[in-house]
Design an enzyme around this catalytic site. Structure first.
Site, PDB file in Angstrom:
ATOM      1  N   GLU A  70       0.812  -1.223   0.000  1.00 24.19           N
ATOM      2  CA  GLU A  70       0.000   0.000   0.000  1.00 24.19           C
ATOM      3  C   GLU A  70       0.841   1.266   0.000  1.00 24.19           C
ATOM      4  OE1 GLU A  70      -0.592  -2.531   2.080  1.00 24.19           O
ATOM      5  OE2 GLU A  70      -2.652  -3.191   1.680  1.00 24.19           O
ATOM      6  N   HIS A 139     -10.467  -5.021  10.385  1.00 27.78           N
ATOM      7  CA  HIS A 139     -11.131  -4.914   9.076  1.00 27.78           C
ATOM      8  C   HIS A 139     -12.526  -4.298   9.207  1.00 27.78           C
ATOM      9  CE1 HIS A 139      -8.029  -7.873   8.080  1.00 27.78           C
ATOM     10  NE2 HIS A 139      -8.271  -7.674   6.807  1.00 27.78           N
TER      11      HIS A 139
END
Lengths: 335, 328
Positions: A70, A139
């Site tokens: 990322e 998450h």
């Protein structure tokens, strides 16, 4: 003509139509096509929940799978945005911001200001957020207040499929960096969505229900929960105005203030953790600006100050529900 | 062209010397002005390292982009950023390259392909990947250079960028400016491999180590990896071994250095002296010509200081502008 589409389909359509319209729009992210370099099919996934499914078939190498990296690809999207492209990068879960946040808050957010107004960074970072998916603490977060806190970023959070398409198209065309949230619990919710391209301007909140007794301000999946609460309260004779902020930065405080001027009562509902939240921000602004209009103390209904729990029994308690929202409205109306 | 031993023509050599000397005078003047209290904030000087920025940038045009570091003045000057605007910026003036809103660590001029000095070590590498991606999609042969120090070469985002650039086959060159110290910490201790060439091969790309004080060596090595990138050959890593004459920042007492280290560097490892000796020794450029450039570089810097000193500070009306392009 409008079709009844899911938010998943609406996001896909917005990306597809904008890529067809503007050749500088590219998409990148982990598995957004899926299968790159693998022995089986390309377009194997179309993103972990299939939101970008089919786009690589139509748009070829403008749909770029990335390594699990990322920091590099979010930074690359930002660098490409300052170099003439309009990248839409997918940071799969907003929880992953921890490994790439520098590129967002120290680079993209600050270029315009640090460089004296000479930089343009038209990047969109799409990310899934929110609880209710049984995905546990890493998450399931909202983290909206962290992005909203940072000058230079725009923060968008649609609550339905219609808004998702219009706001995503607006985000892609906007010349500032935009964090575009997609609540994973809303992907399957449906709304009438026009076939053609349309935009929804930023800083225009949506009054989704009108009422004179109390104002509920929220965004994301708690919009529907607030509407559910308002429906129950109406049977008790309490009429709530429900405001969906739609964009958190910039924020449409005018609509909120106007509503509270009328109702005199405010309940802020936020799925994010309570400290320094959007709820806290709206509460403080209303209190500062129109204290005299308030007939009762402002109330906040938020997640608790805890990580998101895994057990369904606990997670269901974590997310503000219609019952808690209705209880808060009753408290403020009783005062 | 007269017969001479260099592969670079005389006019370009004169330009290169002017660039190096301008950087040196710029930094020497800042050293004095910081000590005098004229400069707000942090300043990191590039003095001693001029050959690398100058030699690399000779291969680039405005279409090519660079992502710089906290030690970015040399990169800026070599990439063509206006010296007056730089001096104004470093003094926080409205006349600055960024209207005084960025300062020394954030000088940028995108019209020149300069994507910004950067206060976050290693952060430029992903940005350069993005600029490389844009160039690749344009298909115009543009390249992007990511500068990083030996210290920041340990950052995850730098190492991730090497991988991404290789996977996407981007026209990016990663230049490690190895001046031996990450702030005060030795590169020998902080980098867990013997050579940056090994790191490059770990990411499937060529790695080259070059003497960063040797303008000609840097020029040749950079030329090869930049040409490779332009032609679609993908990324490379170029390590320039070099020395900084001043501390990590102005005000650094530099007690981590050996006794007499800086004096030795200035005497025996000054890239400008080495360049001067090479071109005069070969009879390509006379000492008198170089002396003239010395005087002109000093005059340019003095003029920039005067201009910056006279310029106004930004006003209260500037505090809240330039955050967004559109506010709704």
């Amino acid at each position: 003509m409008a079709r009844n589409l899911s938010m998943n389909e609406a996001v896909n359509e917005a990306l597809d139509q904008e890529m067809a319209r503007d050749p500088t729009v590219i998409c990148m992210g982990e598995d957004i096509s899926g299968g790159t370099g693998s022995p089986g099919e390309d377009d194997a996934w179309g993103g972990p929940l299939g939101v970008t499914k089919g786009l690589s078939v139509k748009h070829g190498d403008r749909i770029m799978d990335t390594p699990l990296s990322e920091s590099a690809f979010i930074g690359a999207a930002i660098g490409a945005a300052c170099s003439g492209l309009r990248p839409v990068a997918e940071l799969m879960f907003v929880d992953f911001m921890g490994v790439c946040f520098d590129e967002i808050f120290n680079q993209a957010a600050k270029f315009r200001y640090m460089f004296g107004g000479k930089a343009e960074t038209p990047v969109v970072i799409r990310c899934m957020a929110g609880a209710g998916f049984r995905a546990a603490a890493q998450h399931s977060q909202m983290l909206t207040p962290i992005f909203t806190h940072i000058p230079g970023l725009k923060v968008v959070f649609p609550s339905n499929a219609y808004d998702a398409k219009g706001l995503l198209i607006q985000s892609i065309r906007d010349n500032d960096p935009v964090i575009f949230f997609e609540h994973k619990n809303l992907y399957d919710t449906k709304a009438d969505v026009p076939e053609g391209l349309y935009t929804i301007p930023f800083a225009e909140a949506n009054v989704v229900r009108e009422g004179d007794d109390a104002t509920i301000v929220t965004y994301g999946q708690t919009v529907q929960r607030s509407l559910d609460a308002a429906g129950a309260l109406a049977k008790e004779g309490i009429e709530c105005e429900v405001i969906d902020l739609r964009t958190l930065s910039p924020i449409d405080m005018d609509t909120v203030l106007e509503s509270v001027e009328n109702t005199g009562r405010l309940v802020c509902v936020d799925e994010a953790n309570p400290r320094c939240s959007i709820a806290a921000d709206v509460s403080a602004t209303v209190t500062q600006e129109i204290f005299g209009a308030l007939k009762a103390g402002v109330r906040m209904v938020t997640a608790p100050h805890t990580p998101v729990p895994f057990s369904p029994a606990l997670e269901d308690l974590y997310i503000p529900g219609a019952d808690r929202i209705a209880a808060a409205v009753r408290q403020t109306v009783a005062n | 062209m007269t017969d001479q031993p260099f592969s670079i023509d005389r006019g370009t050599l004169l330009d290169a010397y002017r660039t190096m000397k301008t950087i040196r005078e710029f930094e020497e003047r800042l050293h004095v002005d910081v000590a005098r209290g004229d400069i707000p904030g942090f300043v990191h000087l590039y003095a001693g390292e001029e050959a690398a920025a100058t030699a690399i940038m000779l291969h680039l045009g405005d279409n090519d982009r660079i992502a710089s570091t906290h030690r970015g003045h040399g990169h800026c000057i070599a990439k063509g950023v206006d010296v007056k605007e730089m001096m104004g910026e470093i003094r926080g003036k409205a006349s600055g390259a960024c209207k005084g809103k960025g300062g020394s660590m954030h000088i940028a001029d995108l019209s020149k392909g300069m994507m910004g000095a950067n206060g976050i070590l290693g952060a430029g590498a992903p940005l350069a990947c993005g600029a490389g991606l844009a160039a690749k999609r344009r298909g115009d042969g543009g390249v992007a250079i990511s500068f990083v120090g030996d210290g920041a070469s340990n950052q995850g985002m730098f190492l991730e960028s090497l991988n991404l650039a290789a996977v996407w086959n981007l026209p990016v060159v990663f230049v490690v400016e190895n001046n031996g110290y990450a702030e005060s910490t030795s590169v020998e201790w902080a980098v867990a491999c013997d050579s940056y060439v090994d790191r490059a091969s770990g990411f499937g790309m060529p790695g080259v180590t070059v003497d960063g004080t040797d303008f000609f060596a840097v020029h040749e090595a950079a030329g090869e990896v930049i040409a490779r990138a332009r032609e679609g050959g993908g990324p490379s890593l170029l390590e320039c071994k070099m020395y900084r004459f001043y501390g990590h920042f102005e005000g650094d007492a530099q007690t981590y250095r050996a006794q007499g280290e800086v004096e030795n560097l200035r005497e025996n490892h000054d890239c400008i002296k080495i360049f001067r000796a090479a071109v005069t020794g070969a009879g390509v450029i006379s000492a008198a010509e170089l002396d003239t450039i010395d005087a002109q570089a000093l005059a340019l810097v003095n003029e920039a200081v005067e201009h910056a000193t006279a310029a106004p500070m930004p006003g209260p009306e500037d505090l809240e502008t330039d955050v967004y392009i559109s506010y709704a």
